[in-house]
Design a protein around this motif. Sequence first.
Motif, PDB file in Angstrom:
ATOM      1  N   ASP A 120       0.755  -1.459  -0.151  1.00  0.00           N
ATOM      2  CA  ASP A 120       0.084   0.173   0.023  1.00  0.00           C
ATOM      3  C   ASP A 120       0.855   1.292  -0.125  1.00  0.00           C
ATOM      4  O   ASP A 120       0.605   2.226  -0.816  1.00  0.00           O
ATOM      5  N   LEU A 121       1.846   1.406   0.754  1.00  0.00           N
ATOM      6  CA  LEU A 121       2.747   2.457   0.901  1.00  0.00           C
ATOM      7  C   LEU A 121       3.463   2.836  -0.456  1.00  0.00           C
ATOM      8  O   LEU A 121       3.726   3.739  -0.832  1.00  0.00           O
ATOM      9  N   VAL A 122       3.987   1.655  -1.002  1.00  0.00           N
ATOM     10  CA  VAL A 122       4.744   1.644  -2.281  1.00  0.00           C
ATOM     11  C   VAL A 122       3.694   2.297  -3.483  1.00  0.00           C
ATOM     12  O   VAL A 122       4.035   3.295  -4.047  1.00  0.00           O
ATOM     13  N   LEU A 123       2.431   1.806  -3.419  1.00  0.00           N
ATOM     14  CA  LEU A 123       1.258   2.295  -4.240  1.00  0.00           C
ATOM     15  C   LEU A 123       1.130   3.616  -4.126  1.00  0.00           C
ATOM     16  O   LEU A 123       0.868   4.450  -5.081  1.00  0.00           O
ATOM     17  N   GLN A 124       1.101   4.098  -2.757  1.00  0.00           N
ATOM     18  CA  GLN A 124       0.772   5.635  -2.285  1.00  0.00           C
ATOM     19  C   GLN A 124       1.913   6.361  -2.824  1.00  0.00           C
ATOM     20  O   GLN A 124       1.662   7.389  -3.446  1.00  0.00           O
ATOM     21  N   GLN A 125       3.164   6.050  -2.622  1.00  0.00           N
ATOM     22  CA  GLN A 125       4.188   6.706  -3.100  1.00  0.00           C
ATOM     23  C   GLN A 125       4.413   6.870  -4.758  1.00  0.00           C
ATOM     24  O   GLN A 125       4.685   7.998  -5.133  1.00  0.00           O
ATOM     25  N   ALA A 126       4.074   5.788  -5.232  1.00  0.00           N
ATOM     26  CA  ALA A 126       4.116   5.895  -6.820  1.00  0.00           C
ATOM     27  C   ALA A 126       3.102   6.723  -7.297  1.00  0.00           C
ATOM     28  O   ALA A 126       3.261   7.366  -8.318  1.00  0.00           O
ATOM     29  N   ASP A 127       1.870   6.944  -6.414  1.00  0.00           N
ATOM     30  CA  ASP A 127       0.912   7.829  -6.941  1.00  0.00           C
ATOM     31  C   ASP A 127       1.139   9.298  -6.607  1.00  0.00           C
ATOM     32  O   ASP A 127       1.213  10.205  -7.465  1.00  0.00           O
ATOM     33  N   ARG A 128       1.866   9.602  -5.671  1.00  0.00           N
ATOM     34  CA  ARG A 128       2.256  10.784  -5.232  1.00  0.00           C
ATOM     35  C   ARG A 128       3.489  11.193  -6.290  1.00  0.00           C
ATOM     36  O   ARG A 128       3.467  12.366  -6.853  1.00  0.00           O
ATOM     37  N   MET A 129       4.171  10.473  -6.681  1.00  0.00           N
ATOM     38  CA  MET A 129       5.501  10.608  -7.817  1.00  0.00           C
ATOM     39  C   MET A 129       4.694  10.982  -8.993  1.00  0.00           C
ATOM     40  O   MET A 129       5.134  11.970  -9.658  1.00  0.00           O
ATOM     41  N   ALA A 130       3.747  10.053  -9.470  1.00  0.00           N
ATOM     42  CA  ALA A 130       2.831  10.385 -10.741  1.00  0.00           C
ATOM     43  C   ALA A 130       2.227  11.644 -10.693  1.00  0.00           C
ATOM     44  O   ALA A 130       2.316  12.532 -11.671  1.00  0.00           O
ATOM     45  N   ARG A 131       1.635  12.401  -9.472  1.00  0.00           N
ATOM     46  CA  ARG A 131       0.953  13.440  -9.322  1.00  0.00           C
ATOM     47  C   ARG A 131       2.031  14.703  -9.424  1.00  0.00           C
ATOM     48  O   ARG A 131       1.885  15.802 -10.257  1.00  0.00           O
ATOM     49  N   LEU A 132       3.216  14.475  -9.012  1.00  0.00           N
ATOM     50  CA  LEU A 132       4.324  15.466  -8.903  1.00  0.00           C
ATOM     51  C   LEU A 132       4.647  15.540 -10.351  1.00  0.00           C
ATOM     52  O   LEU A 132       4.790  16.738 -11.030  1.00  0.00           O
ATOM     53  N   VAL A 133       4.844  14.688 -11.183  1.00  0.00           N
ATOM     54  CA  VAL A 133       5.263  14.622 -12.744  1.00  0.00           C
ATOM     55  C   VAL A 133       4.235  15.240 -13.351  1.00  0.00           C
ATOM     56  O   VAL A 133       4.532  15.981 -14.323  1.00  0.00           O
ATOM     57  N   ASP A 134       3.156  14.853 -13.131  1.00  0.00           N
ATOM     58  CA  ASP A 134       1.983  15.523 -13.929  1.00  0.00           C
ATOM     59  C   ASP A 134       1.827  17.171 -13.552  1.00  0.00           C
ATOM     60  O   ASP A 134       1.884  17.806 -14.471  1.00  0.00           O
ATOM     61  N   ASP A 135       2.147  17.380 -12.401  1.00  0.00           N
ATOM     62  CA  ASP A 135       2.297  18.914 -12.204  1.00  0.00           C
ATOM     63  C   ASP A 135       3.427  19.510 -12.668  1.00  0.00           C
ATOM     64  O   ASP A 135       3.167  20.764 -13.221  1.00  0.00           O
ATOM     65  N   VAL A 136       4.391  18.860 -12.907  1.00  0.00           N
ATOM     66  CA  VAL A 136       5.754  19.593 -13.607  1.00  0.00           C
ATOM     67  C   VAL A 136       5.191  19.638 -15.001  1.00  0.00           C
ATOM     68  O   VAL A 136       5.682  20.602 -15.645  1.00  0.00           O
ATOM     69  N   LEU A 137       4.807  18.757 -15.375  1.00  0.00           N
ATOM     70  CA  LEU A 137       4.302  18.487 -16.957  1.00  0.00           C
ATOM     71  C   LEU A 137       3.366  19.820 -17.266  1.00  0.00           C
ATOM     72  O   LEU A 137       3.399  20.350 -18.194  1.00  0.00           O
ATOM     73  N   GLU A 138       2.464  19.712 -16.310  1.00  0.00           N
ATOM     74  CA  GLU A 138       1.387  21.053 -16.431  1.00  0.00           C
ATOM     75  C   GLU A 138       2.045  22.359 -16.466  1.00  0.00           C
ATOM     76  O   GLU A 138       1.722  23.266 -17.198  1.00  0.00           O
ATOM     77  N   SER A 139       2.988  22.663 -15.516  1.00  0.00           N
ATOM     78  CA  SER A 139       3.525  23.941 -15.241  1.00  0.00           C
ATOM     79  C   SER A 139       4.319  24.129 -16.654  1.00  0.00           C
ATOM     80  O   SER A 139       4.338  25.295 -17.047  1.00  0.00           O
ATOM     81  N   SER A 140       5.031  23.316 -17.058  1.00  0.00           N
ATOM     82  CA  SER A 140       5.682  23.320 -18.161  1.00  0.00           C
ATOM     83  C   SER A 140       4.989  23.581 -19.453  1.00  0.00           C
ATOM     84  O   SER A 140       5.176  24.585 -20.305  1.00  0.00           O
ATOM     85  N   ARG A 141       3.790  23.055 -19.759  1.00  0.00           N
ATOM     86  CA  ARG A 141       2.756  23.368 -20.508  1.00  0.00           C
ATOM     87  C   ARG A 141       2.148  24.999 -20.628  1.00  0.00           C
ATOM     88  O   ARG A 141       2.198  25.540 -21.537  1.00  0.00           O
ATOM     89  N   LEU A 142       2.031  25.247 -19.265  1.00  0.00           N
ATOM     90  CA  LEU A 142       1.328  26.663 -19.192  1.00  0.00           C
ATOM     91  C   LEU A 142       2.651  27.716 -19.124  1.00  0.00           C
ATOM     92  O   LEU A 142       2.322  28.624 -20.101  1.00  0.00           O
ATOM     93  N   LEU A 143       3.743  27.306 -18.986  1.00  0.00           N
ATOM     94  CA  LEU A 143       4.857  28.287 -19.185  1.00  0.00           C
ATOM     95  C   LEU A 143       5.262  28.470 -20.928  1.00  0.00           C
ATOM     96  O   LEU A 143       5.541  29.452 -21.173  1.00  0.00           O
ATOM     97  N   ALA A 144       5.106  27.215 -21.381  1.00  0.00           N
ATOM     98  CA  ALA A 144       5.401  27.371 -22.689  1.00  0.00           C
ATOM     99  C   ALA A 144       3.980  28.255 -23.614  1.00  0.00           C
ATOM    100  O   ALA A 144       4.284  28.869 -24.665  1.00  0.00           O
ATOM    101  N   ARG A 145       2.835  28.260 -23.079  1.00  0.00           N
ATOM    102  CA  ARG A 145       1.891  28.815 -23.707  1.00  0.00           C
ATOM    103  C   ARG A 145       2.051  30.484 -23.283  1.00  0.00           C
ATOM    104  O   ARG A 145       1.959  31.329 -24.326  1.00  0.00           O
ATOM    105  N   LYS A 146       2.668  30.759 -22.114  1.00  0.00           N
ATOM    106  CA  LYS A 146       3.014  32.102 -22.032  1.00  0.00           C
ATOM    107  C   LYS A 146       4.143  32.718 -22.587  1.00  0.00           C
ATOM    108  O   LYS A 146       4.153  33.992 -22.888  1.00  0.00           O
ATOM    109  N   ARG A 147       4.994  31.822 -23.013  1.00  0.00           N
ATOM    110  CA  ARG A 147       6.440  32.411 -23.591  1.00  0.00           C
ATOM    111  C   ARG A 147       5.944  32.956 -25.239  1.00  0.00           C
ATOM    112  O   ARG A 147       5.146  32.186 -25.987  1.00  0.00           O
TER     113      ARG A 147
END
Length: 156
Positions: A127-154
């Motif tokens: 369960d802890l492995v799955l929770q941490q994997a989900d946390r990492m996936a959310r972090l990666v998604d947040d980074v990718l979304e930030s990158s997309r937003l910055l690319a639109r602003k440039r």
Amino acid sequence: MKKRRSPIIAAYVLSLLVTIALLVVWVVYIVRSVARIHEVAGRVGMASENTHWVILAVGCALFFLLIAGLTWQLARALAGRRYLLKQEELLSNVTHELKSPLAAIKLHAQTLREAGLQPAQQARSLDLVLQQADRMARLVDDVLESSRLLARKRPS
């Protein structure tokens, strides 16, 4: 720890000092050359008592424009430097945030590898492995979304 001085500011101060020195030399030259200026102005048909003042004013205005341009360049350079520092800070924070769940996943995977674990302990580690994997996936998604937003602003 000794604070490092910015080479950008040092270059600006040096440029400003050189510009001010040139301005002083310009004023002294014009004041000392009043007779010659009036003589040349008379030859070209622009004889006037105020010719040297006009030349002095135009020269001073150009020097002030030079100082304003230097100041604008300094502001741009410092803004660019702040932007780079913020990027480095963001990268450091993202790296730290991604390493935390990885460390937890690795620890629980090593725990699962051990023989003799109770089924409840195995389930908890999974369960802890799955929770941490989900946390990492959310972090990666947040980074990718930030990158997309910055690319639109440039600007393109």
